[in-house]
Design a protein around this motif. Sequence first.
Motif, PDB file in Angstrom:
ATOM      1  N   TYR A   8      49.564  25.440  40.572  1.00 58.61           N
ATOM      2  CA  TYR A   8      50.457  26.479  40.033  1.00 58.61           C
ATOM      3  C   TYR A   8      51.818  26.357  40.707  1.00 58.61           C
ATOM      4  O   TYR A   8      51.919  25.869  41.843  1.00 58.61           O
ATOM      5  CB  TYR A   8      49.857  27.865  40.305  1.00 58.61           C
ATOM      6  CG  TYR A   8      48.706  28.212  39.392  1.00 58.61           C
ATOM      7  CD1 TYR A   8      48.931  28.833  38.171  1.00 58.61           C
ATOM      8  CD2 TYR A   8      47.393  27.905  39.738  1.00 58.61           C
ATOM      9  CE1 TYR A   8      47.879  29.133  37.323  1.00 58.61           C
ATOM     10  CE2 TYR A   8      46.329  28.210  38.890  1.00 58.61           C
ATOM     11  CZ  TYR A   8      46.591  28.824  37.689  1.00 58.61           C
ATOM     12  OH  TYR A   8      45.552  29.121  36.849  1.00 58.61           O
ATOM     13  N   HIS A  16      50.790  35.858  42.438  1.00 57.12           N
ATOM     14  CA  HIS A  16      49.348  36.100  42.410  1.00 57.12           C
ATOM     15  C   HIS A  16      48.894  36.842  43.665  1.00 57.12           C
ATOM     16  O   HIS A  16      48.223  37.862  43.592  1.00 57.12           O
ATOM     17  CB  HIS A  16      48.583  34.771  42.275  1.00 57.12           C
ATOM     18  CG  HIS A  16      47.092  34.934  42.361  1.00 57.12           C
ATOM     19  ND1 HIS A  16      46.403  34.846  43.536  1.00 57.12           N
ATOM     20  CD2 HIS A  16      46.167  35.222  41.406  1.00 57.12           C
ATOM     21  CE1 HIS A  16      45.114  35.053  43.309  1.00 57.12           C
ATOM     22  NE2 HIS A  16      44.943  35.281  42.018  1.00 57.12           N
ATOM     23  N   TRP A  17      49.309  36.342  44.838  1.00 55.26           N
ATOM     24  CA  TRP A  17      48.781  36.938  46.077  1.00 55.26           C
ATOM     25  C   TRP A  17      49.458  38.261  46.425  1.00 55.26           C
ATOM     26  O   TRP A  17      48.809  39.191  46.909  1.00 55.26           O
ATOM     27  CB  TRP A  17      48.860  35.922  47.229  1.00 55.26           C
ATOM     28  CG  TRP A  17      47.912  34.771  46.969  1.00 55.26           C
ATOM     29  CD1 TRP A  17      48.242  33.500  46.644  1.00 55.26           C
ATOM     30  CD2 TRP A  17      46.466  34.817  46.930  1.00 55.26           C
ATOM     31  NE1 TRP A  17      47.118  32.737  46.414  1.00 55.26           N
ATOM     32  CE2 TRP A  17      46.020  33.522  46.589  1.00 55.26           C
ATOM     33  CE3 TRP A  17      45.518  35.814  47.129  1.00 55.26           C
ATOM     34  CZ2 TRP A  17      44.657  33.207  46.461  1.00 55.26           C
ATOM     35  CZ3 TRP A  17      44.163  35.501  47.006  1.00 55.26           C
ATOM     36  CH2 TRP A  17      43.754  34.221  46.684  1.00 55.26           C
ATOM     37  N   ARG A  63      55.593  38.475  35.923  1.00 57.79           N
ATOM     38  CA  ARG A  63      54.562  37.434  36.040  1.00 57.79           C
ATOM     39  C   ARG A  63      54.108  36.948  34.660  1.00 57.79           C
ATOM     40  O   ARG A  63      53.866  35.751  34.461  1.00 57.79           O
ATOM     41  CB  ARG A  63      53.372  38.007  36.817  1.00 57.79           C
ATOM     42  CG  ARG A  63      52.264  37.029  37.046  1.00 57.79           C
ATOM     43  CD  ARG A  63      51.219  37.610  37.951  1.00 57.79           C
ATOM     44  NE  ARG A  63      50.082  36.743  38.098  1.00 57.79           N
ATOM     45  CZ  ARG A  63      48.963  37.087  38.704  1.00 57.79           C
ATOM     46  NH1 ARG A  63      48.858  38.279  39.239  1.00 57.79           N
ATOM     47  NH2 ARG A  63      47.965  36.237  38.789  1.00 57.79           N
ATOM     48  N   HIS A  91      41.479  36.026  32.475  1.00 61.24           N
ATOM     49  CA  HIS A  91      42.897  36.066  32.834  1.00 61.24           C
ATOM     50  C   HIS A  91      43.675  37.012  31.918  1.00 61.24           C
ATOM     51  O   HIS A  91      44.513  37.782  32.389  1.00 61.24           O
ATOM     52  CB  HIS A  91      43.496  34.652  32.824  1.00 61.24           C
ATOM     53  CG  HIS A  91      42.979  33.794  33.944  1.00 61.24           C
ATOM     54  ND1 HIS A  91      43.300  32.467  34.097  1.00 61.24           N
ATOM     55  CD2 HIS A  91      42.142  34.080  34.982  1.00 61.24           C
ATOM     56  CE1 HIS A  91      42.698  31.987  35.171  1.00 61.24           C
ATOM     57  NE2 HIS A  91      41.988  32.938  35.711  1.00 61.24           N
ATOM     58  N   PHE A  94      42.914  40.503  32.980  1.00 62.45           N
ATOM     59  CA  PHE A  94      43.654  40.847  34.205  1.00 62.45           C
ATOM     60  C   PHE A  94      45.066  41.319  33.861  1.00 62.45           C
ATOM     61  O   PHE A  94      45.545  42.315  34.394  1.00 62.45           O
ATOM     62  CB  PHE A  94      43.741  39.652  35.154  1.00 62.45           C
ATOM     63  CG  PHE A  94      42.668  39.648  36.209  1.00 62.45           C
ATOM     64  CD1 PHE A  94      42.319  40.807  36.886  1.00 62.45           C
ATOM     65  CD2 PHE A  94      42.023  38.467  36.568  1.00 62.45           C
ATOM     66  CE1 PHE A  94      41.341  40.800  37.873  1.00 62.45           C
ATOM     67  CE2 PHE A  94      41.046  38.448  37.551  1.00 62.45           C
ATOM     68  CZ  PHE A  94      40.701  39.624  38.207  1.00 62.45           C
ATOM     69  N   TYR A  95      45.732  40.583  32.959  1.00 59.32           N
ATOM     70  CA  TYR A  95      47.104  40.987  32.584  1.00 59.32           C
ATOM     71  C   TYR A  95      47.091  42.351  31.893  1.00 59.32           C
ATOM     72  O   TYR A  95      47.961  43.191  32.148  1.00 59.32           O
ATOM     73  CB  TYR A  95      47.773  39.921  31.704  1.00 59.32           C
ATOM     74  CG  TYR A  95      48.335  38.786  32.537  1.00 59.32           C
ATOM     75  CD1 TYR A  95      49.555  38.934  33.187  1.00 59.32           C
ATOM     76  CD2 TYR A  95      47.643  37.603  32.713  1.00 59.32           C
ATOM     77  CE1 TYR A  95      50.073  37.913  33.973  1.00 59.32           C
ATOM     78  CE2 TYR A  95      48.144  36.571  33.498  1.00 59.32           C
ATOM     79  CZ  TYR A  95      49.358  36.736  34.119  1.00 59.32           C
ATOM     80  OH  TYR A  95      49.856  35.741  34.910  1.00 59.32           O
ATOM     81  N   LEU A 157      37.394  41.596  39.238  1.00 59.49           N
ATOM     82  CA  LEU A 157      37.781  40.901  40.471  1.00 59.49           C
ATOM     83  C   LEU A 157      36.557  40.279  41.160  1.00 59.49           C
ATOM     84  O   LEU A 157      36.623  39.162  41.678  1.00 59.49           O
ATOM     85  CB  LEU A 157      38.483  41.892  41.411  1.00 59.49           C
ATOM     86  CG  LEU A 157      38.986  41.315  42.715  1.00 59.49           C
ATOM     87  CD1 LEU A 157      40.059  40.269  42.461  1.00 59.49           C
ATOM     88  CD2 LEU A 157      39.546  42.416  43.613  1.00 59.49           C
ATOM     89  N   HIS A 160      35.776  37.169  39.389  1.00 61.47           N
ATOM     90  CA  HIS A 160      36.865  36.225  39.617  1.00 61.47           C
ATOM     91  C   HIS A 160      36.718  35.547  40.995  1.00 61.47           C
ATOM     92  O   HIS A 160      36.829  34.326  41.125  1.00 61.47           O
ATOM     93  CB  HIS A 160      38.149  37.053  39.532  1.00 61.47           C
ATOM     94  CG  HIS A 160      39.439  36.331  39.647  1.00 61.47           C
ATOM     95  ND1 HIS A 160      39.856  35.396  38.737  1.00 61.47           N
ATOM     96  CD2 HIS A 160      40.446  36.431  40.570  1.00 61.47           C
ATOM     97  CE1 HIS A 160      41.062  34.965  39.087  1.00 61.47           C
ATOM     98  NE2 HIS A 160      41.433  35.570  40.203  1.00 61.47           N
ATOM     99  N   VAL A 175      40.144  24.185  41.894  1.00 56.64           N
ATOM    100  CA  VAL A 175      40.506  25.479  41.297  1.00 56.64           C
ATOM    101  C   VAL A 175      41.087  26.454  42.343  1.00 56.64           C
ATOM    102  O   VAL A 175      42.072  27.135  42.075  1.00 56.64           O
ATOM    103  CB  VAL A 175      39.291  26.089  40.556  1.00 56.64           C
ATOM    104  CG1 VAL A 175      39.497  27.571  40.274  1.00 56.64           C
ATOM    105  CG2 VAL A 175      39.084  25.352  39.238  1.00 56.64           C
ATOM    106  N   ARG A 178      44.593  24.907  44.284  1.00 54.67           N
ATOM    107  CA  ARG A 178      45.859  24.881  43.536  1.00 54.67           C
ATOM    108  C   ARG A 178      46.483  26.271  43.412  1.00 54.67           C
ATOM    109  O   ARG A 178      47.564  26.421  42.868  1.00 54.67           O
ATOM    110  CB  ARG A 178      45.651  24.254  42.164  1.00 54.67           C
ATOM    111  CG  ARG A 178      44.733  25.051  41.276  1.00 54.67           C
ATOM    112  CD  ARG A 178      44.185  24.182  40.194  1.00 54.67           C
ATOM    113  NE  ARG A 178      43.574  24.991  39.158  1.00 54.67           N
ATOM    114  CZ  ARG A 178      43.260  24.526  37.974  1.00 54.67           C
ATOM    115  NH1 ARG A 178      43.451  23.270  37.676  1.00 54.67           N
ATOM    116  NH2 ARG A 178      42.716  25.311  37.082  1.00 54.67           N
TER     117      ARG A 178
END
Length: 187
Positions: A8, A16-17, A63, A91, A94-95, A157, A160, A175, A178
Amino acid sequence: MTVSQDRYSSIAIWLHWILAILILGQIAGGLITEDIESKALKFELVQWHKSFGMLVLVLSFFRLYWRFAHKPPAPPAAMTGAEKMIVKITHVLFYVLMIGIPLFGWMVVSASPKDIDLTLFKIIPWPHLPFIPKGENSVEILKEVHEYLAFAMLGLLALHVLAALKHHYKDKDDVLTRMVTFMKPKR
Ligand code: HEM
Ligand code: HEM
């Protein structure tokens, strides 16, 4: 749209973090604040909750824009079509939650008959949403939705994180690496 790479972009990784920390803090903060007896302390904490929550909303929109403008790395070659579909759905969900949860929080505040002004981080004046019916009834319903969506986020989560760990330790693919700046991508 830029060409797909083996990891990414650093902006995607930071977003993300940072968002993961903010969102987990928001869920814990929201649940802890619920049971606080002192009215003054509760009021203060809820104002911070609203401020950081709106920050999550703004960052999540950015994002989403970033996600469309920068192609993510391709899924591992060993992944089946069904697995790819599950990842995609997770994903997207999540958004939906990253934007939906703060939107419902904003609706709660806008529905409140107390009409408390929103001032983010004690300095930025922020409007209420228009067209939200005011009243204790709407507040209760919107608060419930806000809370249930937060629990849905926790459930998603869990899946995930388990998936990320399975990829890293069982499948031994790239996975997880990255999505972490300081890890060397596994090949
Ligand atoms: C990612 C962002 C957010 C998350 C994960 C989150 C999560 C939560 C949780 C778990 C609760 C406790 C459940 C409850 O009391 O019903 C809560 C309460 C609440 N949230 Fe949020 N929230 C977020 C953003 C926001 C935003 C942007 C606002 C408003 C601008 C907001 C306003 C509220 C209010 C008013 C309460 C009720 C506080 C109380 O009376 O105890 N939240 N939130
Ligand atoms: C509330 C917290 C979290 C949210 C909302 C979240 C959301 C997302 C989203 C939407 C993606 C897709 C990539 C993107 O659009 O940026 C992603 C990817 C990823 N996340 Fe999370 N995440 C969270 C927490 C975590 C945690 C705690 C881990 C640790 C194991 C993790 C590991 C990963 C990994 C490894 C990827 C890359 C997956 C791939 O390339 O298919 N995430 N995350």
